[in-house]
Design a protein around this motif. Structure first.
Motif, PDB file in Angstrom:
ATOM      1  N   GLU A  28      20.396  -3.255  79.941  1.00 29.50           N
ATOM      2  CA  GLU A  28      19.040  -2.785  79.658  1.00 29.50           C
ATOM      3  C   GLU A  28      18.939  -2.265  78.222  1.00 29.50           C
ATOM      4  N   GLU A  29      20.039  -1.721  77.695  1.00 31.34           N
ATOM      5  CA  GLU A  29      20.036  -1.286  76.304  1.00 31.34           C
ATOM      6  C   GLU A  29      19.691  -2.469  75.391  1.00 31.34           C
ATOM      7  N   GLU A  30      20.318  -3.633  75.648  1.00 35.02           N
ATOM      8  CA  GLU A  30      20.034  -4.827  74.847  1.00 35.02           C
ATOM      9  C   GLU A  30      18.591  -5.270  75.020  1.00 35.02           C
ATOM     10  N   LEU A  31      18.073  -5.142  76.230  1.00 34.99           N
ATOM     11  CA  LEU A  31      16.696  -5.555  76.488  1.00 34.99           C
ATOM     12  C   LEU A  31      15.737  -4.766  75.601  1.00 34.99           C
ATOM     13  N   TYR A  32      15.907  -3.448  75.576  1.00 34.93           N
ATOM     14  CA  TYR A  32      15.018  -2.630  74.747  1.00 34.93           C
ATOM     15  C   TYR A  32      15.247  -2.886  73.256  1.00 34.93           C
ATOM     16  N   HIS A  33      16.480  -3.148  72.883  1.00 35.74           N
ATOM     17  CA  HIS A  33      16.771  -3.425  71.470  1.00 35.74           C
ATOM     18  C   HIS A  33      16.066  -4.688  70.996  1.00 35.74           C
ATOM     19  N   GLN A  34      15.830  -5.631  71.908  1.00 34.65           N
ATOM     20  CA  GLN A  34      15.102  -6.846  71.554  1.00 34.65           C
ATOM     21  C   GLN A  34      13.687  -6.527  71.068  1.00 34.65           C
ATOM     22  N   PHE A  35      13.162  -5.411  71.517  1.00 28.98           N
ATOM     23  CA  PHE A  35      11.825  -4.989  71.093  1.00 28.98           C
ATOM     24  C   PHE A  35      11.882  -3.970  69.960  1.00 28.98           C
ATOM     25  N   GLY A  36      13.065  -3.747  69.427  1.00 32.63           N
ATOM     26  CA  GLY A  36      13.223  -2.773  68.361  1.00 32.63           C
ATOM     27  C   GLY A  36      13.130  -1.343  68.846  1.00 32.63           C
ATOM     28  N   LEU A  37      13.457  -1.132  70.126  1.00 31.73           N
ATOM     29  CA  LEU A  37      13.342   0.185  70.736  1.00 31.73           C
ATOM     30  C   LEU A  37      14.709   0.724  71.143  1.00 31.73           C
ATOM     31  N   PRO A  38      14.880   2.032  71.111  1.00 37.95           N
ATOM     32  CA  PRO A  38      16.083   2.615  71.717  1.00 37.95           C
ATOM     33  C   PRO A  38      15.980   2.502  73.237  1.00 37.95           C
ATOM     34  N   TYR A  39      17.082   2.676  73.903  1.00 37.39           N
ATOM     35  CA  TYR A  39      17.102   2.626  75.369  1.00 37.39           C
ATOM     36  C   TYR A  39      16.189   3.704  75.938  1.00 37.39           C
ATOM     37  N   ILE A  40      15.363   3.315  76.891  1.00 36.34           N
ATOM     38  CA  ILE A  40      14.480   4.261  77.574  1.00 36.34           C
ATOM     39  C   ILE A  40      15.022   4.482  78.977  1.00 36.34           C
ATOM     40  N   ALA A  41      15.415   5.706  79.284  1.00 33.97           N
ATOM     41  CA  ALA A  41      16.017   6.022  80.577  1.00 33.97           C
ATOM     42  C   ALA A  41      15.018   5.745  81.710  1.00 33.97           C
ATOM     43  N   PRO A  42      15.518   5.343  82.874  1.00 29.39           N
ATOM     44  CA  PRO A  42      14.625   5.041  83.999  1.00 29.39           C
ATOM     45  C   PRO A  42      13.656   6.169  84.336  1.00 29.39           C
ATOM     46  N   GLU A  43      14.116   7.428  84.232  1.00 26.69           N
ATOM     47  CA  GLU A  43      13.253   8.554  84.593  1.00 26.69           C
ATOM     48  C   GLU A  43      11.993   8.613  83.737  1.00 26.69           C
ATOM     49  N   LEU A  44      12.060   8.070  82.528  1.00 26.57           N
ATOM     50  CA  LEU A  44      10.928   8.160  81.599  1.00 26.57           C
ATOM     51  C   LEU A  44       9.957   6.989  81.729  1.00 26.57           C
ATOM     52  N   ARG A  45      10.286   6.013  82.537  1.00 23.39           N
ATOM     53  CA  ARG A  45       9.493   4.773  82.562  1.00 23.39           C
ATOM     54  C   ARG A  45       8.277   4.881  83.483  1.00 23.39           C
ATOM     55  N   GLU A  46       7.347   5.735  83.098  1.00 23.37           N
ATOM     56  CA  GLU A  46       6.158   5.948  83.910  1.00 23.37           C
ATOM     57  C   GLU A  46       4.871   5.508  83.217  1.00 23.37           C
TER      58      GLU A  46
END
Length: 571
Positions: free
Chosen positions: A295-313
């Motif tokens: 998932e870290e790589e997934l977010y990096h594809q968008f130029g974003l740092p990793y977003i923890a599951p708890e924050l994904r609201e």
């Protein structure tokens, strides 16, 4: 259309209402008897209304009610009783082992107004010393409550998380399963959840299906396909298992973790970058799969740092990530101690020393003892003499145990006028004070807000306990202007509690950033009444993470002189 079975149920409820009102037992029995008779008699409702006087067990009064029900579909007497008896009593008597008279005692003596409040009271040992109850009855009532909870559509995180993790662990043990991980709202650590989602990586979906169906705790198979299996567990929860090839695992885990709102924002961002994201992973504008190992790589594809599951609201987490302002959220290892614990001095089940040793074994550095204050008679609240006795025991422990400190605190009741139930000269003797509302919940919003603000203005009040008084799936918080309370906490330097008891999780995580902007610092407090409840810290940390709090926002991460100064800053 009404039938005789509906009438029988209504008469049975009338019998219960009458018993709750303390009516003549012969009258109560008459309605019970009539209900059973009507349910079994070989007549339809219309015939019964005409021939009730031929049926043994139906007297004149109930016979006339049969006629009324047949004609109108309801009974005025039933409506009258229902209006006169608190609705909660009828809910309570549905609990196995709890009769009408005891339900009435719980309502009158302890102010129990829902099944959830009763469960919380049992777990705080409030029935232990109540006349006519005791520890065995308390245990049986908890068992009965667990039984009826199977039929609710919502479940507490603490009920769902351990089961979900255990099932994922069982699946991971199979050689044909590469990975199995909990997803959905449980992974995001929402305080209440509807079901369990698990994502499995495997190249042998048939074997996975067989393993899923054979898992312990499965009550019913709802549907089974090559990519999804749905089941009902004996706990009453639904379980969905998604099966994907290993190369699609990350995309599937991310997708089914959610939330929907988070994904909407991410898909918008993907479109801007000529990418597409879905449950299978990430593809470019030509339809080619973009390999993603984490998932870290997934977010990096968008130029974003990793977003923890708890924050994904779907709140502001993506915007913060784009701006480089995503918080480094607190984790369990940051915690150095806890403040809210009850012992055998009041309504806890463990001694001061036992609670201290349990915290010390976790590698923590301190424990704040906060038994109930003198107004909390239901919880054997401490008179001043008992406070002094406990203080001596705490001092003796600290003299003998270097490297770990006991703090002498109290959970003092906020009285209806906003004063506390000890005078200031007594409050001054504590290392810290948690002020909490435990009574007069039905005050107006203005009065309750004024009451809590006045308590926080007391220089000896260190923390505000469970700020809204809510009990999840059982009781809404009391009427309060929460924005004004948060503002007052910032102005007075009062710490706001994140009560980690999974039945409370109060203050709600959705208000943490608002409070942080007011300069508020938080304390994660398990409100432990037993040694095993110390572990509730994990739920409090989960809420802090959901609310985007960092270690520096939480006083439990402080230690040594810094902790002492912070606890004493209002004084």
């Amino acid at each position: 259309m009404s039938d005789k079975h509906q009438l029988a149920r209504v008469l049975e409820e009338i019998a219960v209402f009458l018993e709750l009102k303390g009516e003549n037992p012969f009258k109560v029995k008459a309605y019970h008897t009539a209900a059973r008779t009507i349910d079994k008699v070989d007549m339809d409702l219309a015939t019964l209304a005409q021939q009730w006087d031929t049926v043994k067990g139906i007297g004149k009064t109930i016979g006339q009610q049969v006629e009324e029900f047949a004609a109108t579909g309801h009974l005025a007497y039933y409506d009258e009783l229902k209006f006169a008896v608190p609705p909660v009593l009828f809910e309570l008597v549905k609990i196995p082992g709890l009769g009408p008279r005891k339900a009435l005692v719980l309502h009158d003596k302890l102010g129990i107004n829902s099944v959830g409040e009763l469960e919380y009271a049992c777990r705080e040992n409030r029935l232990k010393d109540l006349a006519g109850f005791g520890e065995k009855t308390q245990t049986k009532l908890l068992e009965g409550i667990e039984y009826i909870k199977k039929f609710q559509g919502q479940f507490l995180l603490c009920d769902a998380l351990p089961i979900a993790e255990k099932l994922a662990q069982i699946l991971c043990a199979h050689s044909f399963i590469d990975k199995a991980q909990v997803a959905g709202s449980i992974r995001r650590r929402l305080e209440t959840v509807k079901d369990i989602d698990i994502v499995v990586a495997s190249t042998q979906p048939e074997l996975v299906g067989d393993a899923v169906v054979a898992m312990p705790g499965v009550q019913q198979l709802i549907s089974r396909g090559s990519t999804k299996i749905s089941l009902k567990l004996i706990t009453g929860m639904n379980l969905d298992v998604r099966i994907v090839p290993p190369e699609q695992f990350v995309g599937c885990l991310h997708h089914f973790t959610g939330s929907k709102e988070h994904h909407v924002q991410l898909r918008r961002l993907a479109k801007e970058q000529e990418l597409k994201i879905n449950e299978y992973g990430l593809t470019d504008n030509k339809g080619n799969t973009v390999p993603i190992a984490s998932e870290e790589e997934l977010y990096h594809q968008f130029g974003l740092p990793y977003i923890a599951p708890e924050l994904r609201e779907g709140r502001d987490e993506i915007e913060l990530a784009q701006q480089g302002l995503l918080p480094n959220i607190v984790c369990l290892n940051d915690i150095k101690g806890m403040f809210h614990a009850h012992t055998t001095y009041s309504d806890g089940t463990a001694t001061v020393v036992d609670m201290a040793q349990a915290c010390r074994q976790k590698g923590w550095q301190y424990l704040g003892i906060t038994d109930h204050s003198q107004t909390a008679v239901y919880a054997r609240g401490l008179r001043v003499e008992a406070v002094r006795d406990q203080r001596r025991e705490i001092m003796q422990f600290n003299e003998k145990n270097g490297g770990f400190q006991l703090l002498a605190g109290i959970e003092s009741d906020i009285l209806p006028d906003g004063t506390l139930d000890y005078p200031d000269e007594i409050l001054a003797e504590f290392d810290f004070v948690i002020a909490s509302v435990h009574s007069a919940f039905r005050q107006s919003e203005a009065d309750m807000t004024r009451r809590i603000k006045r308590a926080m203005e007391n220089k000896y009040v260190t923390m505000l306990g469970h700020p809204t008084g809510r009990i999840l799936l059982a009781r809404q918080g009391y009427d309060i202007d929460l924005a004004a309370v948060i503002r007052a906490a910032g102005e007075t330097g009062t710490i706001l509690e994140i009560n980690a008891n999974p039945y409370r999780l109060d203050l709600d995580w959705r208000f943490y950033q608002q409070a942080k902007k007011q300069g508020v610092v938080f304390a994660i407090n398990p409100d432990a009444h037993a040694i095993d409840e110390i572990d509730n810290m994990v739920y409090g940390v989960a809420m802090a993470r959901k609310g985007g709090l960092m270690a520096s926002d939480i006083v439990n991460t402080y230690q040594g002189a810094d902790l002492g100064k912070f606890l004493a800053r209002k004084r």
